[in-house]
Design a protein around this motif. Structure first.
Motif, PDB file in Angstrom:
ATOM      1  N   PHE A  29     -13.404 -13.560   1.975  1.00 61.58           N
ATOM      2  CA  PHE A  29     -12.589 -12.354   1.909  1.00 61.58           C
ATOM      3  C   PHE A  29     -11.239 -12.689   1.288  1.00 61.58           C
ATOM      4  O   PHE A  29     -10.803 -13.835   1.295  1.00 61.58           O
ATOM      5  N   ARG A  30     -10.596 -11.659   0.746  1.00 60.14           N
ATOM      6  CA  ARG A  30      -9.289 -11.853   0.134  1.00 60.14           C
ATOM      7  C   ARG A  30      -8.313 -12.378   1.169  1.00 60.14           C
ATOM      8  O   ARG A  30      -8.329 -11.973   2.329  1.00 60.14           O
ATOM      9  N   ARG A  31      -7.461 -13.275   0.722  1.00 58.52           N
ATOM     10  CA  ARG A  31      -6.588 -13.974   1.659  1.00 58.52           C
ATOM     11  C   ARG A  31      -5.699 -13.018   2.442  1.00 58.52           C
ATOM     12  O   ARG A  31      -5.359 -13.272   3.591  1.00 58.52           O
ATOM     13  N   THR A  32      -5.327 -11.896   1.832  1.00 58.33           N
ATOM     14  CA  THR A  32      -4.435 -10.956   2.508  1.00 58.33           C
ATOM     15  C   THR A  32      -5.068 -10.306   3.725  1.00 58.33           C
ATOM     16  O   THR A  32      -4.370  -9.914   4.657  1.00 58.33           O
ATOM     17  N   GLN A  33      -6.393 -10.161   3.733  1.00 51.42           N
ATOM     18  CA  GLN A  33      -7.071  -9.517   4.867  1.00 51.42           C
ATOM     19  C   GLN A  33      -8.120 -10.431   5.505  1.00 51.42           C
ATOM     20  O   GLN A  33      -8.940  -9.964   6.302  1.00 51.42           O
ATOM     21  N   ALA A  94      -3.159  -6.710  -2.017  1.00 48.86           N
ATOM     22  CA  ALA A  94      -1.847  -7.199  -1.589  1.00 48.86           C
ATOM     23  C   ALA A  94      -0.812  -6.084  -1.626  1.00 48.86           C
ATOM     24  O   ALA A  94       0.007  -5.936  -0.710  1.00 48.86           O
ATOM     25  N   LEU A  95      -0.848  -5.275  -2.706  1.00 49.70           N
ATOM     26  CA  LEU A  95       0.104  -4.171  -2.832  1.00 49.70           C
ATOM     27  C   LEU A  95      -0.115  -3.114  -1.753  1.00 49.70           C
ATOM     28  O   LEU A  95       0.840  -2.498  -1.264  1.00 49.70           O
ATOM     29  N   GLU A  96      -1.358  -2.899  -1.387  1.00 51.63           N
ATOM     30  CA  GLU A  96      -1.697  -1.843  -0.432  1.00 51.63           C
ATOM     31  C   GLU A  96      -2.089  -2.410   0.931  1.00 51.63           C
ATOM     32  O   GLU A  96      -2.912  -1.836   1.642  1.00 51.63           O
ATOM     33  N   SER A  97      -1.505  -3.539   1.306  1.00 50.36           N
ATOM     34  CA  SER A  97      -1.915  -4.220   2.538  1.00 50.36           C
ATOM     35  C   SER A  97      -1.733  -3.353   3.783  1.00 50.36           C
ATOM     36  O   SER A  97      -2.571  -3.371   4.685  1.00 50.36           O
ATOM     37  N   THR A 149       2.518 -13.974   9.510  1.00 51.78           N
ATOM     38  CA  THR A 149       3.663 -14.555   8.811  1.00 51.78           C
ATOM     39  C   THR A 149       3.392 -14.695   7.325  1.00 51.78           C
ATOM     40  O   THR A 149       4.230 -14.369   6.485  1.00 51.78           O
ATOM     41  N   GLN A 150       2.191 -15.164   6.982  1.00 46.71           N
ATOM     42  CA  GLN A 150       1.846 -15.340   5.580  1.00 46.71           C
ATOM     43  C   GLN A 150       1.881 -14.002   4.840  1.00 46.71           C
ATOM     44  O   GLN A 150       2.371 -13.921   3.713  1.00 46.71           O
ATOM     45  N   ASP A 151       1.385 -12.943   5.490  1.00 45.45           N
ATOM     46  CA  ASP A 151       1.387 -11.632   4.863  1.00 45.45           C
ATOM     47  C   ASP A 151       2.804 -11.104   4.674  1.00 45.45           C
ATOM     48  O   ASP A 151       3.101 -10.413   3.699  1.00 45.45           O
ATOM     49  N   ARG A 177       4.265 -18.871  -6.917  1.00 41.23           N
ATOM     50  CA  ARG A 177       3.935 -18.922  -5.489  1.00 41.23           C
ATOM     51  C   ARG A 177       3.019 -17.763  -5.111  1.00 41.23           C
ATOM     52  O   ARG A 177       2.064 -17.926  -4.341  1.00 41.23           O
ATOM     53  N   LEU A 178       3.318 -16.596  -5.656  1.00 39.11           N
ATOM     54  CA  LEU A 178       2.493 -15.422  -5.371  1.00 39.11           C
ATOM     55  C   LEU A 178       1.075 -15.620  -5.915  1.00 39.11           C
ATOM     56  O   LEU A 178       0.086 -15.274  -5.266  1.00 39.11           O
ATOM     57  N   ALA A 179       0.967 -16.208  -7.100  1.00 34.94           N
ATOM     58  CA  ALA A 179      -0.344 -16.472  -7.687  1.00 34.94           C
ATOM     59  C   ALA A 179      -1.153 -17.427  -6.821  1.00 34.94           C
ATOM     60  O   ALA A 179      -2.359 -17.256  -6.626  1.00 34.94           O
ATOM     61  N   LYS A 180      -0.501 -18.443  -6.290  1.00 38.03           N
ATOM     62  CA  LYS A 180      -1.193 -19.418  -5.439  1.00 38.03           C
ATOM     63  C   LYS A 180      -1.632 -18.776  -4.125  1.00 38.03           C
ATOM     64  O   LYS A 180      -2.718 -19.039  -3.618  1.00 38.03           O
ATOM     65  N   LYS A 181      -0.777 -17.923  -3.562  1.00 42.14           N
ATOM     66  CA  LYS A 181      -1.133 -17.277  -2.301  1.00 42.14           C
ATOM     67  C   LYS A 181      -2.325 -16.334  -2.462  1.00 42.14           C
ATOM     68  O   LYS A 181      -3.110 -16.146  -1.534  1.00 42.14           O
ATOM     69  N   LEU A 182      -2.449 -15.774  -3.669  1.00 40.78           N
ATOM     70  CA  LEU A 182      -3.561 -14.854  -3.928  1.00 40.78           C
ATOM     71  C   LEU A 182      -4.748 -15.559  -4.580  1.00 40.78           C
ATOM     72  O   LEU A 182      -5.736 -14.899  -4.924  1.00 40.78           O
TER      73      LEU A 182
END
Length: 631
Positions: A29-33, A94-97, A149-151, A177-182
């Protein structure tokens, strides 16, 4: 009509099971969720046993089709959301988290509502499955709208990138950094993301043009960081041959902290050899973690050693590229208190090997105190080689040293990783020896240590094979109140193993439990009933119980006990009666029938189910008409 309804229900159940199997097959799953998705999948899997029992319901217990349809709708809503989080655009998610998080809670509400409408308690669903569904209910009710925290960091980076009034919006470090997190920092990642964005726009599931523009802009920035040039993102067909590499300033990967993905100002090395920013890893350790965030390995010690060589390389690189390194407090060495503690423990472990009895005695008292007060010490002592000399000290004829040693091992065993280490060093037979012949406190702590170690299934078998159950039964019978409680706790854990039940019966556990039932001042009725319930599931246990006055005591508890006592006693009688009509007849002779009727009206919900089941058995046995709670 009933047959058609049953077929329709069976088809609905089949579809729902397929949905759960499908979402369980998603590989990531996407890292944000990610955390929310994994929790939801785990909760959905708890429904499979319930669905299987619903499928097998008799026609007179048939569930209304509308209840199943509502559950099906909830499951399909969950599947749709999980699919989006599995293969949707990472940038969009990520934009619509916050909106996505609200969708998760909408799914939770639909699941809860559908399950509440089913009234599965009245359908004859097994107790085990009922408890699973209740667990799911509890988890869904506890789910709160929280941001990890990461979110929070990710949301802040996104906000900075799109802020028109923030000077940092062109900062390449933030974009990277944003690219790596995603996970959007390779050509392959960005190729997949481009296709996901195309599908998103083509499906017209995004109605806000500004959002589409932001997604497109951020994807362009990521491609520039990686060094990809492409004339159009969404309109032109994507081809790997159309992607070209270009020169771009990239921070060397080894300069970035694995936790924050930021360039390190004060890099430190931990026990596994990995390097982190001091502030980040210290925060990780202070929150209770004892593992390396990158490798997952358990840390042998908590010393943070400065990585001067890497820091010099980072400084040189920053100077060459005209980058200002963030100013942070740089520490020259490990925490003095941590270093002193490690040094003390190392010295104490060496003293355990001393030939001088006074040194051993003083050392073991000190190290026992440390292991009780500081959880970190339990790891440091075990990893420092403290377990082997402790096991040998259990065999000393000095009762004081024995007592300290077994208590010390009890403290160490509270750490999960240490349980297997202690057993592997041959501690269990030595602890059993102390349980048989040690001082009163040593025997009590030996019982507690066996309980702690037997959390592991292999140690349950080991304690039984080493004849550790008879001395525990003896302590249950003759020990102090504390000793009886420690023995009862250990025995409950051990008789979860089928082979140990036979040993416990032969060791005389049932007469000992009967004494606990009769002595109300001890306050151990619940403990005794819990063990009896386990023993009653074994043929030898049922046979032994039938020879004693246990049934009379059980009936008296059903009549006069606390609500919890009544529930446990009814469960024991149900287990006995399900396998022996003579036990049912004996309980009836002691007047249990009227007491059970009272429980069906005023008992706990679980006690009511047990009482109804027992009354039904008795009705079959003695041709007594079954009395429902409403009559």
């Amino acid at each position: 009509m009933e047959e058609e309804g049953s077929k329709e229900n069976a088809e609905l159940v089949r579809e729902m099971v397929e949905v759960i199997e499908k979402v369980g097959s998603y590989v990531g799953f996407r890292r944000t969720q990610s955390k929310e998705c994994l929790n939801l999948v785990r909760r959905l899997k708890l429904l499979v046993p319930l669905l299987e029992e619903i499928r097998d319901l008799d026609s007179d217990e048939a569930l209304s089709c509308s209840c199943l349809l509502n559950l099906k709708k909830a499951l399909f809503a969950a599947k749709k959301l999980l699919k989006k989080c599995n293969s949707g655009s990472k940038i969009y998610l990520a934009l619509e988290s916050e909106a996505v998080r609200c969708r998760f809670h909408g799914v939770y509400e639909k699941l809860n509502q559908a399950l509440n409408e089913m009234h599965y308690h009245k359908l004859g669903i097994s107790e085990e499955v009922t408890e699973q569904v209740e667990l799911m209910h509890m988890q869904l009710n506890r789910a709160k709208r929280r941001t990890e925290t990461q979110d929070m960091e990710l949301a802040m980076d996104v906000m900075v990138v799109f802020s028109k009034n923030d000077d940092r919006n062109a900062d390449g470090a933030i974009i990277e950094r944003l690219a790596k997190k995603l996970d959007l920092h390779t050509v392959a990642d960005l190729t997949t993301e481009t296709m996901a964005i195309k599908k998103l726009v083509k499906g017209r599931s995004v109605h806000n043009p500004e959002t589409v523009q932001q997604v497109e802009d951020l994807l362009e920035k990521f491609k520039q960081i990686v060094g990809i040039e492409e004339s159009s993102i969404l309109d032109c067909p994507l081809s790997s041959t159309s992607l070209e590499r270009s020169k771009s300033l990239l921070i060397p990967h080894e300069f970035l902290c694995p936790i924050t993905l930021e360039i390190m100002a004060d890099p430190v090395i931990i026990a596994t050899g990995q390097t982190y920013e001091r502030q980040s890893i210290q925060k990780w350790l202070n929150s209770g973690h004892k593992t390396c965030p990158k490798t997952g390995q358990i840390l042998n010690h908590l010393i943070l050693a400065p990585n001067f060589a890497l820091r010099n390389l980072i400084l040189q690189w920053c100077e060459k590229n005209n980058i200002d390194l963030p100013m942070k407090d740089v520490t020259d060495g490990p925490d003095p208190e941590s270093f002193a503690l490690i040094e003390e423990i190392s010295s104490l472990i060496q003293n355990l090997y001393s030939s001088q009895m006074d040194v051993k005695r003083d050392t073991i008292f000190r190290i026992r105190t440390l292991s009780k007060e500081n959880p970190d010490c339990r790891i440091l002592i075990a990893d420092g080689g403290g377990i082997p000399p402790l096991v040998r000290l259990l065999s000393y004829k000095d009762f004081e040293i024995q007592e300290h040693a077994v208590t010390f091992l009890l403290n160490l065993s509270l750490d999960e990783a240490n349980k297997r280490l202690i057993a592997g060093e041959g501690a269990i037979p030595a602890i059993i020896e102390v349980l048989q012949n040690g001082t009163e406190e040593a025997r009590e702590n030996s019982a507690a240590a066996l309980f702690s170690l037997s959390i592991l299934d292999e140690n349950k078998v080991l304690v039984g094979s080493l004849n550790g159950i008879p001395p525990l039964v003896n302590l249950l019978r003759t020990g102090t109140t504390r000793g009886k409680k420690d023995a009862a706790t250990a025995l409950f854990n051990l008789v979860l193993n089928q082979a140990n039940k036979s040993q416990a019966v032969k060791a005389g556990i049932i007469p000992a439990l009967l004494c606990l039932l009769e002595d109300k001042n001890l306050g151990m009725v619940d403990e005794a009933l819990s063990i009896l319930l386990l023993i009653a599931s074994h043929p030898e246990g049922r046979n032994e119980i039938g020879k004693l006055s246990v049934i009379q005591n059980l009936v008296e508890i059903v009549r006069d006990g606390t609500p919890r006592n009544k529930e446990c006693a009814t469960a024991v009688l149900l287990e006995l009666g399900s396998n022996s009509s003579s036990c049912l007849l004996a309980a009836l002779q002691y007047g249990v029938y009227d007491y059970l009727i009272e429980i069906t009206r005023n008992g706990t919900s679980r006690a009511q189910r047990k009482a109804n089941s027992l009354l039904h058995l008795m009705s079959k046995c003695e041709h007594i008409p079954f009395v429902s709670p409403k009559s």
